[in-house]
Each structure stands twice: as structure tokens, then as C-alpha cells.
Design an enzyme around this catalytic site. Structure first.
Site, short mmCIF file in Angstrom:
data_model
loop_
_atom_site.label_atom_id
_atom_site.label_comp_id
_atom_site.label_asym_id
_atom_site.label_seq_id
_atom_site.Cartn_x
_atom_site.Cartn_y
_atom_site.Cartn_z
N HIS A 133 -1.43 1.23 7.51
CA HIS A 133 -1.93 1.19 6.14
C HIS A 133 -1.86 2.58 5.53
O HIS A 133 -2.19 3.58 6.19
CB HIS A 133 -3.37 0.67 6.12
CG HIS A 133 -3.96 0.54 4.75
ND1 HIS A 133 -3.40 -0.25 3.77
CD2 HIS A 133 -5.05 1.12 4.19
CE1 HIS A 133 -4.13 -0.17 2.67
NE2 HIS A 133 -5.13 0.67 2.90
N CYS A 184 0.82 -1.21 0.00
CA CYS A 184 0.00 0.00 0.00
C CYS A 184 0.86 1.26 0.00
O CYS A 184 0.45 2.30 -0.52
CB CYS A 184 -0.94 -0.01 1.20
SG CYS A 184 -0.11 -0.17 2.79
#
Length: 1003
Positions: free
Chosen positions: A361, A116
Site C-alpha cells: 500500500h 493508491c
């Protein structure tokens, strides 16, 4: 109003008058040999009414077609009546779901595990039209020579022109040789990627491509050191250093303006930190600061949210709110004011979710410059946020507040604070208004220069005389013509193939659903026409199994009635539970469509099978009646009320025969009626033998049982020879039984005597120990085995080994010393006793017990391990002597148990002879420890726990690791455990390998 009774609605009714009529029909056929039409109607259940409304398909009614299909709104787990949603899912993933919503909607990037951080940066670079066009303008030869540049161009081309909603980034990630299982820092990735692209593009001869990285992202700063005495700058102050982003502090700061002020703040150099001035030729006080020389088109701010903690030598993420404006005026940040506007617009915000530094994330919020819309890029998922970088009216945790402030921090005009009613705070100035956003997770900010008519030198905006005009970009973000020709053709072919796959899936889905609908309509319509009224003709017989398969399967097979045929090619009466009566109309539809064999009409009942079946039924009735009458005789025999017995049979066997349910024919249990009373020599077993009890039965009863035994086991019907009442018992077996009984009696006497000799030791009572008395030590495992051996009831337990062998096993061969430590002692209620332990070791016994053991179990009194107990005051010293002395302690280490007396405290010591061999005990314990540590392929259970608190069940399982005073919230107690996995580990498995195994197992 009472509830209706439904308890017995679906139960099978017991056989009543129908069963009586059926038996009479069988008897009539058996007596006359004639089968009438009424007999067929009765035996084939044709007379039963058409069933409707039962939940299951009734087997004893050929006119019942219920339960073959579910209710109108019902479904089943598989087959034709599966839920449509489940059936569509079985067709595989629908490629139409992955189509991009529109040409104006950006595409996402797949997350390959922990990529990510790269996806967010790639989306930020792609949404920069100038950068994207620069990459596309590179020559094909340069792309072929530079794999990273080639894969980046292909990735950008797919993001721009592909029809898919998200793009597979694995080719680019593999080319970079990134580990997709390890989370990395997005800022480091951007720095390394821009440096790599700058080297790759340097081979291009196209100016737009060769310097696109420098033109867009490179600025310059100088580190200026000024002498406080002469006022001159150092020689190094004139040198400019390039930068691609500005790293700003966040800790203790609330806004971007404060961070920039901190970045450009002047530092005082004095004391030990004085500066050596070449002009003054001495160390003097000075000032040092960073000055912005040139600014790039794309101004990147890296917010330093990760700080190092020296005390714990770890990193911590700062999650305080940080505000930044929608428009940023950098003109007053330059050392000399420029005559051109240097206003930047916020274009992207890279967000790091999570509190950990090495986890979390990354997502990106990016503004589309063409439409002014903000988009959230969360790997494969792309969401439109409207005109607000965090979503208009959103309650997301990343959106804290909106404020309006003046462009210039030094603006002296009055400001008035207001609220716009939406919870956003604004501040007005008389000159202009600027929106300000706040976020606790913003990690990187990207600003684009609003006006392209500023001044540019060496790739950046400057304040000075030397400059050149910034060129614009004409191509739009979604303009396919801006793609290189070879990439354009490739993307067109991929899109055509993908759209074709979507059309094929839609067509296949439509056909399959249409076929399912048609099949369901066919099944319901034919079953509605299938029933035939009772006694009506003509009709056809059909297999229930095939009919059920036809009603359940999407693609049925041809009609197969072979399973309901007898050897004569007809329908036997035994197949009534497996057949249905089908109307002529329904049969014609099925046969015309599916075909099959054989065709069995209403006239195809088998007369031969009916005659044979009648004979079987009558024989079964006769057998049942005869056996039922003999059960009362068997009961009398077992009760001792029958005196005319002629043959011996096993009494336990007869008891089981009497308890068995009466069947229509003999079973295998009816054989072996004398097997238990036949000795190995073929004679009558003595009755005192185990399981050899017997009874005498009359000759008529014997003949009946013998016939049953012959019918099931012709070779060995009774399990041995017949035994008449005058049969004699086997003399050899009688002698053997007498000898065994005598041996058992003598052994019982010996064990009883040992229990009397060692009464307290046998009952495991604690024996009070006295000081200066002589005792003996014996292995606790041997005592336990001896106690089990002499305990009633007398079972065939293993006999304990001789006592000399047990004593020899407790002495080491090298030093002839004791290789077991003496047991622990405790002082309880005024007496010294041995501490109870389940871990084995040694047991203290009295001298009298030792002497008796030596006589009973072959021991030598001189080889015994003796022990004496001494008590001393603290002032005395008895730690000398030839025998080993040991302090009583809790854990056999150094914690002393003490005993109070009139004079104070004392110590209890155990002397053993021979002494305890500490070297051999240490060596044995080391070997045992090494054996425990050298394990291989052992199973461990890893449980994935969801929530912040460990479940109570897992804490209790860890026993010694439980924190008794730990408070667990009620909410955490309700949290269910997640999945668990069993892993194979060895002693050589490292903690890192174990972590990787756990990570791979749980994804």
C-alpha cells in the site's frame, strides 16, 4: 442472604378455581338461557386486576398493557423503538460527514481498488503550487483537446476548492485507461505521467503552462569518461541527458548522502573493460562517472528498494532503515561550485507499506509550504502530522529516529552528540544544524529548492556563466481566484449543490428524530392512561393486534376492530385473548387522531355467542367425560379382559386411540378404525397378514367410535365395511398369504445352505493361500452383493446377477483377456493372504467355492478366471509362460514384497488365466482420468484465512498435503477462519482466472 426465587415469576398459572367458576357459569347459562352482568364479568375476564410488571403482554387479561413498549432505556430491533443510531443509519449516509474540516485542510482521493500508487503521486503533484498553477494556466481550448490534461485540471480544482473531504478520482483514472484492479509501481506511474503531460502541454501558447514540467522537474547529467593516459574526456562526455528523477541504490547503504556518493562515484575501467581512446588510438585504462550538470526546482529521488534475485528469478523488497535530511545542500555535488545557494527542503515522502514487491500500500507524507504543516495522505483519509513528517512524538513504524548533522559532508568542524530527551538523537556542529529522518519504507523523496534566486538554464540550476532568474509564484494554494473561470464556476455549483444536500439531510434528520420522539411520548402517555379498574364502566374494547401495531410502528394506521367482531357485530367471548379494555380518555385521544371502525363499548358483548358458546362448552364437557370413561374400557380390551365383543376393529388403531390426548371434539385420527383389517376384496383380512391384528369391542363402544368417525369423515367413516364378530376371513387372501409364506420359507432354506457352503467367505475371514494351488477370481462387488443378499434378517434386497454375466464383464472383447489386475497379497504370520481393500477389484476364492457358485448362480466352470501362486528364489526366473505373472507389490507398480526363508529372500507371483490385458487396462484408466479432468461447473470451497499459519482444521482436510513435522504456534491455532465462498470452476479454468475469481469474491 438467599437469592429470591424468580424461576416461576413469568409462567402462566394453571387453571384452578377460575376454571371451575367459568365452567359453572357456562352450565348456568346453558340451563337458564339468561346472561347476567356477573356472567359477562367472569367470562370476559373483566374482574381481573390491572396488570403491572410482567415482561410479556398477558393474553388472558384484558387489563394488561405490559410489554407493548420496552423499558425506559430499552430498545427493539426495528420499528418505533429501534435504537436512534440504527434509525439514523437507515436514513442513508450523512453527507455532512464528508465535509472538509476547513479550507486549510487538504482533501483525499478515493481508492478505486488498487489505485493508491496513483493517489500518492497525484497528491504530491497537487501540493506543488507552481505545478498546479501551471496546469491551471493552460487555455480552455487546449484542455478540451487533451482529455488527460482536462481531467487533471478538474481534479486539482476539486482538491483545491471543493467542500468535500475526499474527491472521486475515477474520471481521471478512466481517462488514463488504468486498470484499477492491478497494483502498479508509483515511480513508473510518475515517469509516464510527466512524459504524457509534457506532450499535452506542448500545445499551449502560455509559457507558464507549456514548460511547467521541464521547469520544475527536469535536470541534466552527463556520463563522463576520462582517459588515464592523456587525461582527455570522450566526445560523449560533453553530451547532457535529461532526467526527471535520480534513481539511487539502497542496498548496503544507510543514508541519502551515501547513496548520492554511490551514484556519483568514479568507476575504474581496466582489464577486459578498458576504454578505446580516440586520442591515444588504443585501449587504455580510464575512469567513468556521472556528473550533475543542472538541477531542477523539484529534486526527486527514487529509492531502489526492489532488487532482482538471480537465483530465484524473483524480486525482493529491501526493508532496511534509510536516513535522509530535512535540508539537502547540493552545491558541492556539482562539478563546479556555484556562488548561489543550492539548498533543498524535504517536501514529500512517498511510502510503500508491505514486504511484497507486487503488493502493499502506498501513502504520501507531504508538507504544506504555506503553513509548514505535514499531512499524511492515505487515499480518502488525510491526517495532520504537525511539524514532523512522521508525526510529532509518533511511534509509527515509519519513524525510526531523528538526527542532526552538518550541511556539508566535508565540514571539518567538531561535532558533539546529544540527546534531547524525546528519544531523538542530534548532532551539533558549530556552523549549522540539520534534522535527519529515518524510514524503512520510504520509496520516493521530493525536495524543493529553498531559494528561487539561484541560476537556471534549460529548466535547471547550473554552475556557469549563462543563467536567468527563476520566477516566483504569487498565488496561494487555497486562492480560488487562481482557478480558471470555467472550473471556478463549475466547482461553485457543485459545492452549492453539495451544501444544499447536507442541509436537506440535516433538516430531514431533525424532522424524523423529532417525529420519533413525539410518537414515543404519545405511546407512553396514552398507555399510561389506558388501564381501567376492574368492573368499572364505561370503557371501550380495542383489538390487541392493532394496539401492538400502533405502539410499534412509526406511522400507525386507523383503528381497526373488525377482527374482534362476530357475525352479530358484537364482541364474542372467543376474542378475549385478542382484546383489551381501554379507558374513555385514552379511546377519545386515539379515535380523534386516527379514527377507524367499529366502536365497541362495554355494552357490546354478544349474548347470542354466549348462549351458543355455553352449549358448545357443555357438549365438550359431556364428550370429554364420555371418552374418558371409555378409555378404561379400551385398556381392558387391549389387555384381553373384555369378552362381550361384537365388532372387529384394528388393534394398532385402538392402541393409538387410547394414547391420544382427550379433546373437546373428535379429530381426523378418529376415522379409519377398520381400514387396516379390511382386505382388497371387502372382507376380513387374515390375522397373520402384516399389520392386520384385530380385537373385538362391545356394541356401545363401537357406536361411540362410529359416531366420531362419521363426524370427521362422513363419506368413509371407518375405512371399510363394518365387521361383526361372525365375519369370516377372506379365503383368497388366506391362500395368497400361504403361498408367500411357503416361498419365503424355501428361500430361507436356500440362503442358509449357501451360508453353510461358503462359511468362511460369508464371514469375510482371510483365507490362507498356498503355493501351486488353484484358485479363482471373482468381482469383489459381486461378492459383497451376494453376502448382503444371504445375510439375515431376510430383507427384500436385490438379487445378484448370474455368475456368467459377471465373468463376461471382466474379459475384454478385443483380446479376450482380463481387464482387472489381480489383488495384492501380503505375507503375514507365516501365511500368504489377500490384502484387504475397499476400492473394489477382484477377490480370490477357493476352487470349492467356485464350483458351488456355478451350481447356485448359473455359472460355467470352464469360464472361470483361474489363478495360481508360485514362490521362487531370486536366482530363479519364472517370468515366462502363457499366463500372466505378476509380482506382489505395495502399489501395484515395481516395489516387490519379499518373503524370508532359510535360503534367503524370494518372490511371490500370481499367474492368471486368461492373462491380464495391460493395453485395455491402460486405455480404461486413461478414459477414467480424462473423464475426471473434463469436468464443468464443479464447486470448490475457498476459505479466507487470516494470519500467517494455516488453521489445523484446514491442514487435516487436505490429508496428503499435511506436513506432519510442521510446528504450528499456539497463537495461530487460536486464529479464527475468515469467510468462505463457493466458486464454480471447469477444466478449462486457468489458474489466473481462478485467482481473479478469488480476488473479486473477497475484495
Amino acid at each position: 442472604m438467599s437469592r429470591p426465587t424468580t424461576r416461576s415469576k413469568n409462567k402462566r398459572q394453571k387453571q384452578g378455581d377460575d376454571g371451575v367458576c367459568t365452567n359453572e357459569t357456562w352450565r348456568k347459562i346453558h340451563e337458564t338461557g339468561v346472561v347476567t352482568e356477573d356472567d359477562v364479568n367472569q367470562l370476559y375476564m373483566i374482574w381481573k386486576p390491572v396488570c403491572s410488571g410482567c415482561r410479556v403482554n398477558t393474553k388472558d387479561n384484558p387489563n394488561c398493557f405490559c410489554g407493548l413498549v420496552p423499558p425506559p432505556n430499552g430498545s427493539r430491533k426495528s420499528g418505533l423503538w429501534e435504537k436512534m443510531s440504527d434509525f439514523v443509519e437507515s436514513l442513508g449516509p450523512d453527507p455532512n460527514n464528508d465535509l472538509r474540516d476547513s479550507a486549510d485542510s487538504p482533501a483525499g482521493l478515493t481508492n478505486l481498488g488498487a489505485t493508491c500508487y496513483a493517489n500518492g503521486i497525484l497528491q504530491c503533484l497537487y501540493m506543488n503550487k507552481l505545478f498546479r498553477e501551471g496546469i491551471f494556466s493552460a487555455e480552455p481550448d487546449v484542455l478540451r483537446q487533451q482529455p488527460v490534461l482536462d481531467q487533471l485540471a478538474r481534479l486539482f480544482a476539486q482538491l483545491q476548492a471543493s467542500k468535500m473531504a475526499y474527491i472521486d478520482s475515477s474520471p481521471f483514472v478512466k481517462t488514463l485507461e488504468l486498470d484499477n484492479g492491478v497494483q502498479q509501481d508509483s515511480h513508473e506511474f510518475l515517469t509516464l505521467l510527466l512524459s504524457l503531460l509534457e506532450r499535452c502541454l506542448s500545445h499551449s501558447k502560455v509559457p507558464k503552462a507549456r514548460t511547467v514540467v521541464q521547469d520544475l522537474f527536469r535536470g541534466s547529467v552527463s556520463h563522463v569518461t576520462t582517459c588515464s593516459q592523456c587525461g582527455r574526456d570522450s566526445e560523449a562526455s560533453s553530451k547532457m541527458e535529461d532526467f526527471y528523477e535520480l534513481e539511487l541504490n539502497v542496498k548496503g547503504l544507510k543514508s541519502l548522502d551515501e547513496s548520492l556518493d554511490d551514484y556519483l562515484a568514479v568507476e575504474e575501467l581496466h582489464g577486459d573493460n578498458q576504454y578505446f581512446c580516440d586520442s591515444c588510438n588504443t585501449r587504455v585504462d580510464a575512469t567513468r562517472s556521472i556528473k550533475l550538470c543542472t538541477l531542477p526546482d523539484v529534486l526527486n529521488f527514487q529509492l531502489k528498494r526492489c532488487v532482482f534475485l538471480p537465483k530465484t528469478t524473483t524480486k525482493k523488497k529491501i526493508t532496511s532503515a534509510f536516513s535522509f535530511p530535512a535540508q539537502l545542500d547540493m552545491q558541492h555535488r556539482l562539478p563546479e561550485l556555484s556562488q548561489f545557494d543550492l539548498v533543498y527542503d524535504l517536501s514529500a515522502v512517498l511510502i510503500h507499506k508491505g514486504t511484497g514487491v507486487n503488493s502493499g500500500h502506498y501513502i504520501a507524507h507531504i508538507k504544506d509550504k504555506n503553513t509548514g504543516q505535514w499531512w499524511e495522505f492515505d487515499d480518502e483519509h488525510v491526517t495532520n502530522l504537525g511539524n514532523h513528517p512522521f508525526g510529532e512524538g509518533s511511534s509509527s513504524s515509519t519513524t525510526k529516529s531523528i538526527a542532526i548533522d552538518a550541511i556539508h559532508s566535508d565540514c571539518s568542524e567538531a561535532r558533539i552528540a546529544e540527546s534531547n530527551g524525546n528519544g531523538f538523537h542530534t548532532t551539533h556542529s558549530q556552523s549549522s544544524l540539520i534534522e535527519t529522518f529515518s524510514s524503512c519504507d520510504a520509496y520516493m523523496l521530493m525536495y524543493h529548492l529553498r531559494h528561487t534566486k539561484g541560476i537556471k538554464e534549460n529548466g535547471g540550476i547550473v554552475c556557469g556563466a549563462s543563467h536567468k532568474e527563476i520566477e516566483g509564484v504569487v498565488a496561494t494554494a487555497q486562492d480560488d481566484a487562481s482557478l480558471p473561470s470555467h472550473l471556478y464556476d463549475e466547482i461553485c455549483n457543485v459545492n452549492a449543490s453539495y451544501l444544499d444536500a447536507c442541509q436537506q439531510y440535516s433538516h430531514r434528520k431533525e424532522l424524523e428524530l423529532s417525529r420519533i420522539t413525539d410518537r414515543r411520548h404519545e405511546v407512553r402517555s396514552i398507555l399510561a392512561e389506558a388501564p381501567v379498574p376492574p368492573l368499572e364502566r364505561p370503557f371501550y374494547w380495542i383489538s390487541s393486534d392493532w394496539l401492538r401495531q400502533w405502539a410499534d410502528n412509526i406511522i400507525p394506521t386507523s383503528i381497526d376492530n373488525t377482527s374482534i367482531q362476530c357475525s352479530h357485530g358484537k364482541v364474542p367471548v372467543s376474542k378475549v385473548p385478542s382484546i383489551k379494555r381501554l379507558s374513555v380518555k385514552a379511546w377519545d385521544k386515539l379515535f380523534s387522531k386516527y379514527g377507524g371502525i367499529p366502536t365497541l363499548s362495554h355494552d357490546d358483548h354478544c349474548r347470542d355467542c354466549l348462549i351458543c358458546g355455553a352449549q358448545t362448552v357443555v357438549s365438550a364437557d359431556t364428550y370429554r367425560g364420555r371418552r374418558e370413561s371409555l378409555k378404561s374400557l379400551a385398556r381392558d380390551i387391549l389387555d384381553g379382559n373384555c369378552l362381550d365383543g361384537k365388532y372387529f376393529i384394528s388393534r394398532p388403531w385402538l392402541q393409538q386411540w387410547w394414547k391420544r390426548k382427550v379433546l373437546d371434539a373428535p379429530s381426523e385420527a378418529d376415522a379409519g378404525l377398520t381400514a387396516a383389517i379390511n382386505c382388497p376384496h371387502g372382507l376380513l383380512m387374515p390375522e397373520q397378514a402384516p399389520g392386520a391384528k384385530r380385537v373385538l369391542i362391545p356394541e356401545t363402544f363401537w357406536l361411540f367410535l362410529y359416531e366420531d368417525a362419521i363426524s370427521v369423515k362422513p363419506d368413509d367413516p371407518v375405512g371399510g365395511p363394518a365387521l361383526p364378530s361372525d365375519s369370516l376371513e377372506c379365503s383368497q387372501c388366506t391362500v395368497e398369504l400361504s403361498q408367500a409364506a411357503c416361498l419365503e420359507d424355501s428361500l430361507r432354506v436356500v440362503k442358509q445352505k449357501q451360508r453353510q457352503n461358503h462359511e468362511k467367505l460369508f464371514q469375510a475371514k482371510s483365507m490362507p493361500l498356498s503355493v501351486n494351488c488353484k484358485y479363482f477370481l471373482v468381482a469383489s462387488s459381486w461378492i459383497s452383493k451376494w453376502r448382503n443378499y444371504i445375510s439375515p434378517p431376510f430383507k427384500n434386497l436385490d438379487k445378484p446377477e448370474t455368475l456368467d454375466g459377471v465373468i463376461d464383464s471382466l474379459i475384454c472383447e478385443k483380446h479376450s483377456r482380463l481387464i482387472e489386475r489381480p489383488p495384492e497379497l501380503v505375507f503375514r504370520r507365516g501365511a500368504i493372504i489377500q490384502r484387504e481393500s475397499s476400492a473394489g477389484g477382484l477377490t480370490i476364492i477357493s476352487e470349492n467355492d467356485w464350483i458351488c457358485f456355478c451350481e447356485e448362480w448359473g455359472g460355467s466352470e470352464t469360464k472361470g478366471i483361474s489363478a495360481t501362486i508360485d514362490y521362487i528364489n531370486d536366482s530363479d526366473n519364472l517370468l515366462t509362460g502363457s499366463c500372466d505373472e505378476m509380482l506382489i507389490c505395495e502399489d501395484q507398480s515395481h516395489t516387490e514384497d519379499k518373503m524370508n526363508n532359510e535360503n534367503g529372500t524370494g518372490q511371490i507371483l500370481i499367474k492368471t488365466c486368461p492373462e491380464v490385458c495391460e493395453s485395455c487396462i491402460g486405455e480404461k484408466e486413461s478414459c477414467e482420468l480424462m473423464h475426471k479432468l473434463n469436468y464443468c461447473n464443479e464447486d470448490i470451497c475457498v476459505i479466507l484465512v487470516r494470519g500467517k499459519e494455516v488453521p489445523k482444521s484446514i491442514l487435516e482436510a487436505s490429508k496428503g498435503l499435511v506436513e506432519t513435522d510442521r510446528r504450528i504456534s499456539k497463537r495461530s491455532r487460536k486464529t479464527k477462519n475468515g469467510s468462505s465462498v463457493s466458486l464454480k470452476v471447469s477444466a478449462s479454468t486457468s489458474l489466473y482466472q481462478l485467482k481473479m475469481m478469488i480476488w473479486e469474491s473477497f475484495g
